[in-house]
Design a protein around this motif. Structure first.
Motif, PDB file in Angstrom:
ATOM      1  N   ILE A  25       1.009  -1.005   0.091  1.00 49.87           N
ATOM      2  CA  ILE A  25      -0.065   0.154  -0.064  1.00 49.87           C
ATOM      3  C   ILE A  25       0.727   1.021   0.076  1.00 49.87           C
ATOM      4  CG2 ILE A  25      -1.588   1.269   1.193  1.00 49.87           C
ATOM      5  CD1 ILE A  25      -2.544  -1.609   2.435  1.00 49.87           C
ATOM      6  N   TYR A  26       0.634   2.247  -1.019  1.00 54.10           N
ATOM      7  CA  TYR A  26       1.377   3.380  -1.152  1.00 54.10           C
ATOM      8  C   TYR A  26       0.620   4.528  -0.740  1.00 54.10           C
ATOM      9  CZ  TYR A  26       4.000  -0.089  -3.823  1.00 54.10           C
ATOM     10  OH  TYR A  26       4.748  -1.384  -4.322  1.00 54.10           O
ATOM     11  N   GLY A  27       1.216   5.458  -0.363  1.00 51.35           N
ATOM     12  CA  GLY A  27       0.528   6.795  -0.207  1.00 51.35           C
ATOM     13  C   GLY A  27       1.459   8.052   0.256  1.00 51.35           C
ATOM     14  N   PHE A  28       1.111   9.437   0.251  1.00 45.30           N
ATOM     15  CA  PHE A  28       1.769  10.269   0.828  1.00 45.30           C
ATOM     16  C   PHE A  28       1.597  10.898   2.101  1.00 45.30           C
ATOM     17  CE2 PHE A  28       1.355  10.126  -3.812  1.00 45.30           C
ATOM     18  CZ  PHE A  28       2.813  10.751  -4.134  1.00 45.30           C
ATOM     19  N   TYR A  29       1.076  10.096   3.004  1.00 43.12           N
ATOM     20  CA  TYR A  29       0.624  10.457   4.305  1.00 43.12           C
ATOM     21  C   TYR A  29       1.362   9.567   5.500  1.00 43.12           C
ATOM     22  CZ  TYR A  29      -3.409  12.777   1.824  1.00 43.12           C
ATOM     23  OH  TYR A  29      -4.084  13.590   1.155  1.00 43.12           O
ATOM     24  N   MET A  86       5.623   5.016   2.197  1.00 43.10           N
ATOM     25  CA  MET A  86       5.353   6.389   1.994  1.00 43.10           C
ATOM     26  C   MET A  86       5.979   7.244   0.845  1.00 43.10           C
ATOM     27  SD  MET A  86       4.092   8.537   4.313  1.00 43.10           S
ATOM     28  CE  MET A  86       5.234  10.022   3.936  1.00 43.10           C
ATOM     29  N   LEU A  87       5.484   7.681   0.010  1.00 37.58           N
ATOM     30  CA  LEU A  87       5.827   8.238  -1.422  1.00 37.58           C
ATOM     31  C   LEU A  87       6.309   9.839  -1.106  1.00 37.58           C
ATOM     32  CD1 LEU A  87       3.538   6.757  -3.950  1.00 37.58           C
ATOM     33  CD2 LEU A  87       5.967   5.761  -3.186  1.00 37.58           C
ATOM     34  N   GLU A  88       7.165  10.236  -2.043  1.00 37.91           N
ATOM     35  CA  GLU A  88       7.499  11.515  -1.809  1.00 37.91           C
ATOM     36  C   GLU A  88       7.119  12.473  -3.195  1.00 37.91           C
ATOM     37  OE1 GLU A  88      11.246  12.866  -0.485  1.00 37.91           O
ATOM     38  OE2 GLU A  88      11.343  10.898   0.767  1.00 37.91           O
ATOM     39  N   GLN A  89       6.691  13.604  -3.158  1.00 34.84           N
ATOM     40  CA  GLN A  89       6.267  14.201  -4.384  1.00 34.84           C
ATOM     41  C   GLN A  89       7.474  14.695  -5.192  1.00 34.84           C
ATOM     42  OE1 GLN A  89       2.865  17.514  -5.859  1.00 34.84           O
ATOM     43  NE2 GLN A  89       3.971  17.990  -3.852  1.00 34.84           N
ATOM     44  N   GLY A  90       7.568  14.811  -6.406  1.00 36.22           N
ATOM     45  CA  GLY A  90       8.711  15.273  -7.153  1.00 36.22           C
ATOM     46  C   GLY A  90       9.675  13.960  -7.556  1.00 36.22           C
ATOM     47  N   HIS A  91       9.160  12.817  -6.982  1.00 44.30           N
ATOM     48  CA  HIS A  91      10.013  11.527  -7.097  1.00 44.30           C
ATOM     49  C   HIS A  91       9.176  10.944  -8.334  1.00 44.30           C
ATOM     50  CE1 HIS A  91      13.120  11.428  -3.851  1.00 44.30           C
ATOM     51  NE2 HIS A  91      12.527  12.470  -3.743  1.00 44.30           N
ATOM     52  N   GLU A  92      10.169  10.222  -9.187  1.00 41.78           N
ATOM     53  CA  GLU A  92       9.405   9.196  -9.985  1.00 41.78           C
ATOM     54  C   GLU A  92       9.817   7.707  -9.559  1.00 41.78           C
ATOM     55  OE1 GLU A  92       8.437   9.476 -14.519  1.00 41.78           O
ATOM     56  OE2 GLU A  92      10.296   8.330 -14.253  1.00 41.78           O
ATOM     57  N   TYR A  93       8.933   7.003  -9.388  1.00 44.28           N
ATOM     58  CA  TYR A  93       9.046   5.332  -8.898  1.00 44.28           C
ATOM     59  C   TYR A  93       8.893   4.359  -9.987  1.00 44.28           C
ATOM     60  CZ  TYR A  93       8.563   7.767  -4.352  1.00 44.28           C
ATOM     61  OH  TYR A  93       8.819   8.764  -3.550  1.00 44.28           O
ATOM     62  N   GLU A  94       9.641   3.302  -9.868  1.00 39.32           N
ATOM     63  CA  GLU A  94       9.508   2.307 -10.651  1.00 39.32           C
ATOM     64  C   GLU A  94       8.838   1.134 -10.056  1.00 39.32           C
ATOM     65  OE1 GLU A  94      11.465   2.713 -13.885  1.00 39.32           O
ATOM     66  OE2 GLU A  94      10.040   1.092 -14.665  1.00 39.32           O
ATOM     67  N   ILE A  95       7.565   0.673 -10.140  1.00 35.35           N
ATOM     68  CA  ILE A  95       6.790  -0.143  -9.424  1.00 35.35           C
ATOM     69  C   ILE A  95       5.972  -1.031 -10.361  1.00 35.35           C
ATOM     70  CG2 ILE A  95       5.209  -0.298  -7.527  1.00 35.35           C
ATOM     71  CD1 ILE A  95       5.737   2.483  -6.412  1.00 35.35           C
ATOM     72  N   GLY A 143       6.680  -2.592 -12.865  1.00 38.82           N
ATOM     73  CA  GLY A 143       7.048  -2.273 -14.410  1.00 38.82           C
ATOM     74  C   GLY A 143       6.459  -1.019 -14.844  1.00 38.82           C
ATOM     75  N   PHE A 144       5.914  -0.069 -14.000  1.00 40.39           N
ATOM     76  CA  PHE A 144       5.341   1.154 -14.459  1.00 40.39           C
ATOM     77  C   PHE A 144       6.275   2.329 -13.704  1.00 40.39           C
ATOM     78  CE2 PHE A 144       1.505  -1.468 -14.939  1.00 40.39           C
ATOM     79  CZ  PHE A 144       0.839  -0.719 -15.842  1.00 40.39           C
ATOM     80  N   LYS A 145       6.307   3.391 -14.293  1.00 33.41           N
ATOM     81  CA  LYS A 145       6.789   4.666 -13.855  1.00 33.41           C
ATOM     82  C   LYS A 145       5.790   5.559 -12.955  1.00 33.41           C
ATOM     83  CE  LYS A 145      10.780   5.621 -16.891  1.00 33.41           C
ATOM     84  NZ  LYS A 145      11.017   6.127 -18.262  1.00 33.41           N
ATOM     85  N   VAL A 146       5.902   5.695 -11.864  1.00 27.64           N
ATOM     86  CA  VAL A 146       4.846   6.059 -11.059  1.00 27.64           C
ATOM     87  C   VAL A 146       5.186   7.530 -10.465  1.00 27.64           C
ATOM     88  CG1 VAL A 146       3.000   5.886  -9.474  1.00 27.64           C
ATOM     89  CG2 VAL A 146       4.152   3.811 -10.618  1.00 27.64           C
ATOM     90  N   ARG A 147       4.285   8.879 -10.625  1.00 29.22           N
ATOM     91  CA  ARG A 147       4.642   9.800  -9.867  1.00 29.22           C
ATOM     92  C   ARG A 147       3.361  10.399  -9.525  1.00 29.22           C
ATOM     93  NH1 ARG A 147       4.981  14.028 -14.110  1.00 29.22           N
ATOM     94  NH2 ARG A 147       4.786  13.221 -16.071  1.00 29.22           N
ATOM     95  N   GLY A 148       3.425  11.113  -8.325  1.00 27.35           N
ATOM     96  CA  GLY A 148       1.975  11.954  -7.615  1.00 27.35           C
ATOM     97  C   GLY A 148       2.155  13.354  -7.863  1.00 27.35           C
ATOM     98  N   ILE A 149       1.037  13.844  -7.574  1.00 27.21           N
ATOM     99  CA  ILE A 149       0.784  15.380  -7.426  1.00 27.21           C
ATOM    100  C   ILE A 149      -0.134  15.748  -6.265  1.00 27.21           C
ATOM    101  CG2 ILE A 149      -1.206  15.523  -9.486  1.00 27.21           C
ATOM    102  CD1 ILE A 149       0.210  18.244 -10.374  1.00 27.21           C
ATOM    103  N   LYS A 150       0.136  16.663  -5.591  1.00 30.76           N
ATOM    104  CA  LYS A 150      -0.797  17.095  -4.533  1.00 30.76           C
ATOM    105  C   LYS A 150      -1.885  17.921  -5.317  1.00 30.76           C
ATOM    106  CE  LYS A 150      -0.084  19.367  -0.171  1.00 30.76           C
ATOM    107  NZ  LYS A 150       0.899  20.202   0.501  1.00 30.76           N
ATOM    108  N   GLN A 151      -2.990  17.606  -4.531  1.00 33.81           N
ATOM    109  CA  GLN A 151      -4.262  17.946  -4.977  1.00 33.81           C
ATOM    110  C   GLN A 151      -5.022  19.162  -4.038  1.00 33.81           C
ATOM    111  OE1 GLN A 151      -5.444  14.754  -8.236  1.00 33.81           O
ATOM    112  NE2 GLN A 151      -5.945  14.336  -6.387  1.00 33.81           N
ATOM    113  N   ASN A 152      -5.845  19.991  -4.557  1.00 37.23           N
ATOM    114  CA  ASN A 152      -6.680  20.603  -3.530  1.00 37.23           C
ATOM    115  C   ASN A 152      -7.863  20.019  -3.507  1.00 37.23           C
ATOM    116  OD1 ASN A 152      -7.845  23.117  -2.310  1.00 37.23           O
ATOM    117  ND2 ASN A 152      -8.619  23.731  -4.291  1.00 37.23           N
ATOM    118  N   HIS A 153      -7.933  19.759  -1.824  1.00 30.67           N
ATOM    119  CA  HIS A 153      -9.159  18.859  -1.358  1.00 30.67           C
ATOM    120  C   HIS A 153      -8.909  19.171   0.176  1.00 30.67           C
ATOM    121  CE1 HIS A 153     -12.156  15.563  -1.584  1.00 30.67           C
ATOM    122  NE2 HIS A 153     -11.361  14.933  -0.766  1.00 30.67           N
TER     123      HIS A 153
END
Ligand code: ZN
Ligand code: ZN
Length: 293
Positions: A107-111, A142-151, A153-163
């Protein structure tokens, strides 16, 4: 409603054709009512976005497919969490593969509270089985914004959203294809700016799964700062970012099927007004919808 006329149906195929081609969606089916859970299927490992109630159906589907294939192979699941609101994690206690020894759930997330949120929702008195009572191996990253991950077989990155309390969108890339999952995200006036960061995040996506909970009028007047967006902003950002397919997601739960169908038609009509020659395809997510990329 389309005029069907009188047609004599003699085979099952003709009947199936009538149901699938001639009947409007709200007559032949339903958009469903599961909360957020999207599978990205490629290869052996399972990628999921969010663990809402749809995760229960997904788990049952995985078990059914394994028993049909008479396969006892363990499964690996990668679940990317947008945020910790309950509609995005509440399916996990009902995810049967997480009870089976040998399976792996990442389980991955930014929190910082990611693991705690999953633990707490299964603590007494909320649920009879604690998280540690589930027999699969379950890890939290825990993931960090601005990083690109290889998980997986996919390249994965995140962006902070207004919520409220923030949320995060995810972009998945593999073999020249890209899928963006961006739910529980409010786009406000700065979405008109040319350097709006989401334009880059959505750029050339084959599919953009986009929070459009409200029609524009509600989003601007009554529900500003509620943390969700409108279908019209979804169309505008998709056209500007050259998205190929927009999938309207996280729609208003009080809407019935007819209203949602009309919402989809209105969104398509708005595309014709906003960018008549745009090749953008638009869907509205329903339980079980499959999109091939
Ligand atoms: Zn939320
Ligand atoms: Zn939500």
């Amino acid at each position: 409603m389309k005029e069907l006329g009188i047609k004599k149906l003699t085979t099952n195929e003709e009947l199936k054709g009538l149901i699938e081609k001639d009947l409007p969606f709200p007559v032949r089916g339903t958009y469903g009512c599961n909360t957020s859970c999207v599978e990205i299927r490629d290869g052996k490992e399972n990628i999921l976005c969010d663990a809402g109630t749809g995760l229960r159906d997904f788990g049952n589907y995985v078990l059914q497919s394994s028993s049909q294939m008479k396969s006892a192979q363990p499964h690996t699941f990668h679940i990317f969490i947008s945020h910790l609101h309950w509609d995005h994690i509440q399916g996990f206690p009902f995810f049967v593969p997480a009870y089976m020894p040998g399976n792996h759930v990442h389980i991955y997330g930014f929190y910082h509270e990611l693991e705690q949120a999953f633990v707490r929702q299964q603590d007494p008195p909320y649920f009879p089985v604690p998280l540690k009572g589930m027999k699969a191996s379950i890890t939290f990253t825990m993931l960090e914004q601005g990083h690109e991950y290889e998980i997986a077989g996919f390249k994965v990155r995140g962006i902070k959203q207004n919520h409220p309390g923030d949320s995060y969108g995810y972009r998945f890339e593999k073999g020249g294809k890209s899928i963006v999952y961006s739910t529980d995200s409010e786009h406000q006036k700065d979405a008109d700016n040319e350097d709006y960061p989401f334009l880059n995040f959505f750029r050339n996506a084959d599919v953009l799964i986009f929070d459009a909970q409200y029609p524009l009028v509600d989003a601007i007047h009554m529900k500003e700062n509620w943390g969700h967006s409108s279908n019209l902003v979804g169309v505008e950002l998709s056209v500007k970012a050259n998205v190929k397919r927009l999938c309207i997601f996280h729609t208003e739960p009080t809407c019935d099927d007819e209203t949602l169908h009309q919402f989809l038609e209105d969104t398509r009509r708005y595309l014709q007004i906003y960018a008549e020659s745009s090749p953008l395809d638009i869907d509205l997510a329903y339980d079980g919808l499959e999109i091939e990329v």
